[in-house]
Scaffold this motif. Structure first.
Motif, PDB file in Angstrom:
ATOM      1  N   UNK A   1      -9.119  -8.535   5.752  1.00  0.00           N
ATOM      2  CA  UNK A   1      -8.422  -7.384   5.164  1.00  0.00           C
ATOM      3  C   UNK A   1      -6.951  -7.736   5.064  1.00  0.00           C
ATOM      4  N   UNK A   2      -6.335  -7.389   3.944  1.00  0.00           N
ATOM      5  CA  UNK A   2      -4.960  -7.772   3.665  1.00  0.00           C
ATOM      6  C   UNK A   2      -4.156  -6.538   3.288  1.00  0.00           C
ATOM      7  N   UNK A   3      -3.057  -6.312   3.988  1.00  0.00           N
ATOM      8  CA  UNK A   3      -2.156  -5.215   3.629  1.00  0.00           C
ATOM      9  C   UNK A   3      -1.597  -5.467   2.228  1.00  0.00           C
ATOM     10  N   UNK A   4      -1.689  -4.468   1.378  1.00  0.00           N
ATOM     11  CA  UNK A   4      -1.208  -4.621   0.011  1.00  0.00           C
ATOM     12  C   UNK A   4       0.278  -4.964  -0.027  1.00  0.00           C
ATOM     13  N   UNK A   5       1.052  -4.367   0.891  1.00  0.00           N
ATOM     14  CA  UNK A   5       2.502  -4.592   0.901  1.00  0.00           C
ATOM     15  C   UNK A   5       2.864  -6.021   1.252  1.00  0.00           C
ATOM     16  N   UNK A   6       1.898  -6.778   1.815  1.00  0.00           N
ATOM     17  CA  UNK A   6       2.197  -8.163   2.172  1.00  0.00           C
ATOM     18  C   UNK A   6       1.995  -9.119   1.014  1.00  0.00           C
ATOM     19  N   UNK A   7       1.488  -8.611  -0.114  1.00  0.00           N
ATOM     20  CA  UNK A   7       1.300  -9.435  -1.307  1.00  0.00           C
ATOM     21  C   UNK A   7       2.497  -9.278  -2.229  1.00  0.00           C
ATOM     22  N   UNK A   8       2.951 -10.391  -2.794  1.00  0.00           N
ATOM     23  CA  UNK A   8       4.032 -10.267  -3.778  1.00  0.00           C
ATOM     24  C   UNK A   8       3.445  -9.797  -5.101  1.00  0.00           C
ATOM     25  N   UNK A   9       4.321  -9.513  -6.067  1.00  0.00           N
ATOM     26  CA  UNK A   9       3.881  -8.913  -7.327  1.00  0.00           C
ATOM     27  C   UNK A   9       2.886  -9.812  -8.054  1.00  0.00           C
TER      28      UNK A   9
END
Length: 579
Positions: free
Chosen positions: A405-413
């Motif tokens: 599971x990956x926090x969306x905020x940890x992904x760049x655009x």
């Protein structure tokens, strides 16, 4: 001062070019001062020699005058070429930085700003900074470099004359600019604000001319524009009046200083302490020395305008909140992504109620889910949080990939939109060809792929009837298209993407029944292995999804299949029927 320092930091990448231009400009000023002083001495000496009937060596001073004239011409040419090139380099630096700032702003900041105001900042405020180097920074550098040199030479001839000249230089170059800057600082803020408001109102007037005509509000809107125009012109008049008064006062001080210098020198010439030919030289030397500071009052008049424009630009940059992005390889190359929201809440600035409140839901990978709800229930807010265009205020929003599971905020655009395929309700069509618009979604796509995407989006027959095919220009904002065609082009763009999580906002809007059914059948096949989240109130669409999430006043009222909600919730039936 803080904004001035930030502007200087923007100059750093081109500091060499800027300093070279300042050096050539200073050299031009010094050559001009020396040329006028030596010319005065030479003419007076030649006249005195002629009256006395004696010979003098005129080759040396004539050679010096010729040399200074050549230096002045060459340095002036070089200064104009270098300083203007440096200005364009600095302007491009500011434009690129400003555009990059706008591109990184989140949707909240963009939504709360008038588009005309943002265009005004991108164009007019940047253009105001066009004068920063030439009209503000360059005169200051010239004065700092040339005044000590001029004063050193003048002191060698007469300290009293040098002192009188220095005091006058300080009056014109320091006292007068400081007074003007203090006086015009608030006026500059008002001028910049009124300019932005006037342009924004004029833009709104042009865009909304139809609505103004329908409601017969043209006169009131034009009156508002005229009032702003008068206020703006009043500010311009104040600044131009200050410039005119400054020029007049500067000229008066220059003439008084030269006259005072002559009165100091005359007794020295009468007693023989100074040669008579040096009277003309020093008088012209004093007159020419003011070239070092004459542009400073205008520079300090322009400075508040430049700083006010800079403050507006930097205020956008200061809104950016960089996130701690990290690379997550575990979300790559997955066939589908799940979604999990935990205690997600969101409140708009100035609003009393939450747009979303304690949202908890989970969507399994590969599921087809619909969001329904009345206007203002939080559907669009939820999608905007999912896309990451609006910052998450509280709670957790995770993408589920296999066992990770990956926090969306940890992904760049770039990572986020590699995974997400989005068809927004308001979709912009660029003024270009059909091929250009489709390739925004897939730059490497072949014409065969573009044509296939159009067929899948039920645009095949329309495309075949176009005389220029993919080369057909769509017009500004797609004005040559119907709303339904525009929606299907947006869907064709989405089909060209390889995102693992698909977000559709009213995908069947403005489509006839035949086209709708054909399109939905195609989407079911193409995105069979993708997770799809749809905002829709179309019963045909809702009947094809695995689960319906019913939002009401920012909260989840129910989650079930469409058939279950129809059977058990009369309000749900009324909602989808009304829409």
């Amino acid at each position: 001062m803080y904004n001035f320092i930030r502007l200087l930091k923007l100059c750093k990448p081109h500091a060499g070019m800027l300093l070279l231009g300042a050096f050539l400009a200073s050299l031009t000023v010094l050559a001009n001062v020396g040329l006028l002083a030596i010319s005065g001495w030479f003419l007076a000496a030649m006249a005195a020699a002629g009256i006395a009937g004696v010979h003098m060596n005129y080759f040396t001073p004539a050679g010096v005058i010729r040399f200074l004239a050549i230096v002045r011409t060459a340095s002036r040419y070089g200064e104009r070429m270098i300083t203007h090139n440096a200005t364009f380099l600095l302007l491009s630096e500011i434009r690129v930085k400003m555009f990059a700032t706008l591109s990184r702003l989140n949707n909240v900041d963009l939504a709360m700003s008038r588009s005309a105001d943002l265009v005004n900042r991108l164009q007019n405020d940047v253009d105001a900074l066009d004068k920063f180097y030439l009209n503000v920074l360059l005169p200051i550098i010239i004065a700092l470099f040339t005044i000590p040199i001029v004063m050193a030479f003048m002191s060698a001839y007469n300290a009293k004359v040098a002192l009188i000249c220095f005091i006058s230089l300080m009056i014109i170059g320091v006292l007068l600019p400081v007074l003007l800057s203090h006086k015009l600082h608030k006026q500059a803020d008002a001028e910049t604000r009124l300019s932005a408001e006037l342009k924004a109102e004029l833009a709104d007037t042009l865009k909304g001319s139809r609505e103004l005509a329908i409601y017969q509000a043209h006169d009131a809107q034009l009156t508002r524009c005229d009032t702003l125009s008068q206020q703006y012109n009043s500010q311009l008049y104040t600044r131009h009046k200050a410039i005119a008064n400054s020029n007049g006062l500067s000229t008066f001080v220059v003439q008084l200083t030269m006259l005072a210098s002559v009165f100091v020198i005359i007794p020295l010439v009468a007693t023989g302490a100074m040669k008579n030919v040096e009277l003309a030289m020093l008088a012209l030397f004093v007159l020419a020395s003011f070239e070092t500071v004459l542009t400073l009052p205008a520079a300090f008049i322009e400075l508040p305008v430049a700083l006010s424009a800079a403050e507006r630009l930097f205020s956008l940059e200061d809104k950016q909140t960089p996130a701690p992005y990290k690379k997550h390889d575990q979300v790559n190359n997955q066939h589908a992504l799940g979604l999990e929201l935990t205690n997600v809440s969101y409140q708009y600035s100035g609003a009393h109620n939450d747009a979303l409140r304690d949202i908890n839901l989970s969507i399994a990978a590969g599921n087809k889910v619909a969001l329904v709800g009345a206007s203002g229930s939080g559907k669009t807010t939820l999608v905007n949080l999912l896309t990451g265009l609006w910052p998450l205020q509280s709670g957790s929003l995770k993408l589920l990939a296999a066992e990770h599971s990956v926090e969306l905020s940890s992904l760049d655009a770039n990572e986020r939109f590699m995974q997400l395929t989005i068809v927004a309700q308001q979709h912009h069509i660029f003024d270009g060809t059909l091929r250009d618009n489709l390739r925004f979604a897939a730059p490497e796509a072949t014409d065969k792929m573009l044509i296939e995407a159009c067929k899948q989006a039920e645009l095949g027959s329309w495309l075949n009837n176009l005389k220029n095919g993919l080369n057909t220009r769509l017009g500004t904002a797609g004005r040559k298209l119907s709303h339904g065609q525009s929606r299907r082009i947006a869907i064709a763009q989405a089909l060209l993407r390889q995102g693992n999580f698909v977000v559709l906002d009213e995908p069947t809007e403005s489509l006839d029944n035949h086209t709708k059914y054909s399109l939905l059948n195609t989407l079911e096949k193409v995105w069979a292995d993708k997770t799809v989240l749809t905002i829709s109130h179309d019963p045909v669409m809702l009947n094809r999804v695995d689960k319906v999430i019913w939002l009401e006043q920012g909260q989840i009222r129910a989650m079930a299949s469409h058939a279950e909600l129809v059977e058990n919730e009369p309000d749900y039936v009324e909602l989808i029927t009304r829409f």
